[in-house]
Write a protein that holds these residues in place. Structure first.
Motif, PDB file in Angstrom:
ATOM      1  N   GLU A 146       6.803  -1.268 -11.191  1.00 29.68           N
ATOM      2  CA  GLU A 146       6.771  -1.582  -9.758  1.00 29.68           C
ATOM      3  C   GLU A 146       8.195  -1.586  -9.208  1.00 29.68           C
ATOM      4  O   GLU A 146       9.118  -2.075  -9.862  1.00 29.68           O
ATOM      5  CB  GLU A 146       6.151  -2.957  -9.528  1.00 29.68           C
ATOM      6  CG  GLU A 146       4.699  -3.041  -9.979  1.00 29.68           C
ATOM      7  CD  GLU A 146       4.054  -4.396  -9.704  1.00 29.68           C
ATOM      8  OE1 GLU A 146       2.833  -4.483  -9.832  1.00 29.68           O
ATOM      9  OE2 GLU A 146       4.779  -5.358  -9.380  1.00 29.68           O
ATOM     10  N   GLU A 189       9.537   9.700  -6.557  1.00 23.81           N
ATOM     11  CA  GLU A 189       8.819  10.361  -7.636  1.00 23.81           C
ATOM     12  C   GLU A 189       9.208  11.834  -7.577  1.00 23.81           C
ATOM     13  O   GLU A 189       9.255  12.397  -6.483  1.00 23.81           O
ATOM     14  CB  GLU A 189       7.327  10.181  -7.334  1.00 23.81           C
ATOM     15  CG  GLU A 189       6.417  10.367  -8.473  1.00 23.81           C
ATOM     16  CD  GLU A 189       4.967  10.110  -8.038  1.00 23.81           C
ATOM     17  OE1 GLU A 189       4.681   9.078  -7.387  1.00 23.81           O
ATOM     18  OE2 GLU A 189       4.142  10.974  -8.360  1.00 23.81           O
ATOM     19  N   GLN A 242       0.849  -1.199   0.000  1.00 22.89           N
ATOM     20  CA  GLN A 242       0.000   0.000   0.000  1.00 22.89           C
ATOM     21  C   GLN A 242       0.880   1.243   0.000  1.00 22.89           C
ATOM     22  O   GLN A 242       0.407   2.364  -0.156  1.00 22.89           O
ATOM     23  CB  GLN A 242      -0.906   0.031   1.250  1.00 22.89           C
ATOM     24  CG  GLN A 242      -1.860  -1.136   1.366  1.00 22.89           C
ATOM     25  CD  GLN A 242      -2.720  -1.299   0.123  1.00 22.89           C
ATOM     26  OE1 GLN A 242      -3.228  -0.329  -0.416  1.00 22.89           O
ATOM     27  NE2 GLN A 242      -2.855  -2.527  -0.350  1.00 22.89           N
ATOM     28  N   ASN A 243       2.184   1.018   0.234  1.00 25.51           N
ATOM     29  CA  ASN A 243       3.145   2.124   0.264  1.00 25.51           C
ATOM     30  C   ASN A 243       3.127   2.909  -1.024  1.00 25.51           C
ATOM     31  O   ASN A 243       2.836   2.370  -2.078  1.00 25.51           O
ATOM     32  CB  ASN A 243       4.564   1.544   0.353  1.00 25.51           C
ATOM     33  CG  ASN A 243       5.062   1.543   1.770  1.00 25.51           C
ATOM     34  OD1 ASN A 243       4.500   2.205   2.617  1.00 25.51           O
ATOM     35  ND2 ASN A 243       6.127   0.799   1.988  1.00 25.51           N
ATOM     36  N   LYS A 244       3.515   4.166  -0.912  1.00 24.89           N
ATOM     37  CA  LYS A 244       3.752   4.966  -2.118  1.00 24.89           C
ATOM     38  C   LYS A 244       5.225   5.342  -2.138  1.00 24.89           C
ATOM     39  O   LYS A 244       5.865   5.409  -1.088  1.00 24.89           O
ATOM     40  CB  LYS A 244       2.922   6.251  -2.038  1.00 24.89           C
ATOM     41  CG  LYS A 244       1.555   6.139  -2.696  1.00 24.89           C
ATOM     42  CD  LYS A 244       0.897   7.507  -2.750  1.00 24.89           C
ATOM     43  CE  LYS A 244       1.696   8.485  -3.509  1.00 24.89           C
ATOM     44  NZ  LYS A 244       1.590   9.299  -4.451  1.00 24.89           N
ATOM     45  N   PHE A 253       3.813   2.073  -9.236  1.00 26.90           N
ATOM     46  CA  PHE A 253       3.921   3.507  -9.502  1.00 26.90           C
ATOM     47  C   PHE A 253       2.688   3.956 -10.278  1.00 26.90           C
ATOM     48  O   PHE A 253       2.334   3.347 -11.291  1.00 26.90           O
ATOM     49  CB  PHE A 253       5.204   3.781 -10.298  1.00 26.90           C
ATOM     50  CG  PHE A 253       5.262   5.160 -10.898  1.00 26.90           C
ATOM     51  CD1 PHE A 253       5.273   6.278 -10.069  1.00 26.90           C
ATOM     52  CD2 PHE A 253       5.302   5.349 -12.267  1.00 26.90           C
ATOM     53  CE1 PHE A 253       5.318   7.562 -10.611  1.00 26.90           C
ATOM     54  CE2 PHE A 253       5.353   6.624 -12.817  1.00 26.90           C
ATOM     55  CZ  PHE A 253       5.357   7.733 -11.989  1.00 26.90           C
ATOM     56  N   LYS A 254       2.023   5.003  -9.777  1.00 29.84           N
ATOM     57  CA  LYS A 254       0.845   5.554 -10.467  1.00 29.84           C
ATOM     58  C   LYS A 254       1.292   6.765 -11.274  1.00 29.84           C
ATOM     59  O   LYS A 254       1.569   7.822 -10.715  1.00 29.84           O
ATOM     60  CB  LYS A 254      -0.212   6.013  -9.450  1.00 29.84           C
ATOM     61  CG  LYS A 254      -0.742   4.909  -8.561  1.00 29.84           C
ATOM     62  CD  LYS A 254      -2.088   4.393  -9.078  1.00 29.84           C
ATOM     63  CE  LYS A 254      -2.648   3.274  -8.213  1.00 29.84           C
ATOM     64  NZ  LYS A 254      -2.191   1.938  -8.623  1.00 29.84           N
ATOM     65  N   GLU A 295      -0.190   2.194 -16.579  1.00 29.92           N
ATOM     66  CA  GLU A 295       0.565   1.735 -15.406  1.00 29.92           C
ATOM     67  C   GLU A 295       1.373   0.479 -15.697  1.00 29.92           C
ATOM     68  O   GLU A 295       1.120  -0.207 -16.665  1.00 29.92           O
ATOM     69  CB  GLU A 295      -0.420   1.405 -14.261  1.00 29.92           C
ATOM     70  CG  GLU A 295      -1.107   2.625 -13.732  1.00 29.92           C
ATOM     71  CD  GLU A 295      -2.098   2.292 -12.624  1.00 29.92           C
ATOM     72  OE1 GLU A 295      -1.971   1.217 -11.994  1.00 29.92           O
ATOM     73  OE2 GLU A 295      -3.001   3.118 -12.414  1.00 29.92           O
ATOM     74  N   SER A 327       4.888  13.634 -13.281  1.00 29.30           N
ATOM     75  CA  SER A 327       5.931  13.001 -12.469  1.00 29.30           C
ATOM     76  C   SER A 327       6.964  12.208 -13.255  1.00 29.30           C
ATOM     77  O   SER A 327       6.664  11.549 -14.251  1.00 29.30           O
ATOM     78  CB  SER A 327       5.285  12.110 -11.413  1.00 29.30           C
ATOM     79  OG  SER A 327       4.234  11.385 -11.975  1.00 29.30           O
ATOM     80  N   VAL A 334       7.514  11.435  -2.677  1.00 27.52           N
ATOM     81  CA  VAL A 334       7.372  12.420  -3.756  1.00 27.52           C
ATOM     82  C   VAL A 334       8.188  13.655  -3.390  1.00 27.52           C
ATOM     83  O   VAL A 334       8.060  14.175  -2.274  1.00 27.52           O
ATOM     84  CB  VAL A 334       5.894  12.836  -3.945  1.00 27.52           C
ATOM     85  CG1 VAL A 334       5.767  13.829  -5.096  1.00 27.52           C
ATOM     86  CG2 VAL A 334       5.017  11.615  -4.202  1.00 27.52           C
ATOM     87  N   ILE A 363       6.030  -1.804  -4.759  1.00 25.92           N
ATOM     88  CA  ILE A 363       5.246  -0.565  -4.784  1.00 25.92           C
ATOM     89  C   ILE A 363       4.895  -0.254  -6.236  1.00 25.92           C
ATOM     90  O   ILE A 363       5.780  -0.026  -7.066  1.00 25.92           O
ATOM     91  CB  ILE A 363       6.041   0.630  -4.220  1.00 25.92           C
ATOM     92  CG1 ILE A 363       6.519   0.356  -2.798  1.00 25.92           C
ATOM     93  CG2 ILE A 363       5.198   1.899  -4.257  1.00 25.92           C
ATOM     94  CD1 ILE A 363       7.261   1.519  -2.164  1.00 25.92           C
TER      95      ILE A 363
END
Ligand SMILES: O=C(O)CCC(=O)C(=O)O
Ligand SMILES: [Fe+2]
Length: 314
Positions: free
Chosen positions: A205, A44, A6-8, A216-217, A202, A222, A11, A214
């Motif tokens: 990862e 990011e 669930q981590n991001k 990446f969105k 997408e 970005s 940024v 994780i």
């Protein structure tokens, strides 16, 4: 066990720091960069030094390039491993890529463009070159921040002069299924710093030190910044160099680019003495990146969980 986190990714906003080394804002961002690269080897970045129209033109140029016939794309040949055309690999059939060496230098890009379009294609060459040159400013900011935060400023000039820029352009075909298919196998980058940009599809990862992936969105704003093995070795392991991969699903093609700062052939990567002491014994024997890349191509290199350790770990 591996799981999706669930981590991001952290940024970091670079819009206030360009050309301002030493300012309070610079120092604040520098601390964030170091923390992110020690913990994740990745973050990011938002950076307004590459205007939106330059990004959109670049993605348009990629579509144009990948539409060329296979025989034409294969003219992108390089003696350096992983620098030329790659595609139709049985393990990663969705993936195709090409490389532009010295992508920030117009004449170099134009020479290569002429292998695809013998009559020349200045709009294409300019798009590739100006995107690369603008994005290389972010690479330089980040590397300067890293050296400052490790108190290695005295190596700044040598460090910057010892690299050049490769822009790799990539296309991943949509697998036309909702199941996920591997687009690019898990690996660490071998260079100094990688900066990625992509369209809206997408797939990227990045693996944490705990083994979670994780995702990446992507957004048009970005970039993704990553430490490569050369910088991991040069900092004697202080900066993490993360495993990452691409997984694809659905119908849409994913286009991405990576700007890679790469040690020049013949330059020996060796951790400075300041990075080595009783608590931090030297982790890797000095090495030449191009020779290391050659090892990565061998069966032993391909089989290895960490080619860097297998090649020059102490
Ligand atoms: O397509 C991407 O976003 C990642 C590409 C990548 O990891 C690489 O070229 O080393
Ligand atoms: Fe990579």
């Amino acid at each position: 066990m591996e799981s999706i986190s669930q981590n991001k990714l952290p940024v970091i906003d670079f819009s206030e720091v360009a050309e301002k080394p030493g300012s309070p804002e610079w120092n604040r961002v520098k601390d964030q960069v170091k923390e992110a690269l020690v913990e994740y080897g990745c973050f990011e970045a938002t950076f307004d030094g590459v205007p939106m129209d330059s990004r959109m033109s670049l993605l348009g140029s990629l579509e144009e390039l990948f539409k060329l016939p296979l025989e034409t794309k294969k003219r992108n040949f390089s003696k350096k491993p992983y620098h030329g055309y790659v595609g139709q690999h049985p393990l990663i059939p969705l993936y195709e890529s090409m490389g532009f060496d010295d992508a920030d230098i117009y004449d170099q890009v134009d020479n290569l463009s002429r292998t695809f379009w013998p009559e020349g294609h200045p709009v294409f060459s300019k798009t590739i070159q100006s995107f690369s040159e603008r994005l290389s400013a972010l690479d330089k900011i980040i590397r300067r921040m890293i050296l400052e935060s490790l108190v290695l400023e005295k190596y700044l000039e040598e460090h910057m002069d010892s690299t050049n820029y490769l822009l790799r352009v990539m296309k991943y075909e949509g697998p036309n299924t909702s199941d996920t298919k591997l687009g690019l196998v898990s690996h660490t980058d071998k260079n100094i710093v990688s900066i990625l940009y992509q369209n809206e599809v997408e797939g990227l990862e990045v693996k944490t030190k705990d083994g979670d992936w994780i995702p990446f969105k992507p957004t048009p704003e970005s970039f993704v910044v990553m430490t490569g093995d050369s910088l991991h070795a040069w900092t004697n392991g202080r900066l993490h160099s993360p495993q990452h991969r691409v997984v694809m699903s659905g119908n849409d093609a994913r286009y991405s680019v990576g700007l890679f700062s790469i040690p020049k052939a013949g330059y020996i990567i060796k951790a400075p003495n300041e990075m080595v002491d009783n608590d931090h014994p030297l982790l890797f024997k000095p090495f030449d990146l191009i020779e290391f890349l050659g090892f990565c191509y061998t069966e032993a290199g391909k089989r290895s969980e960490s080619p860097l350790k297998a090649y020059c770990g102490i």
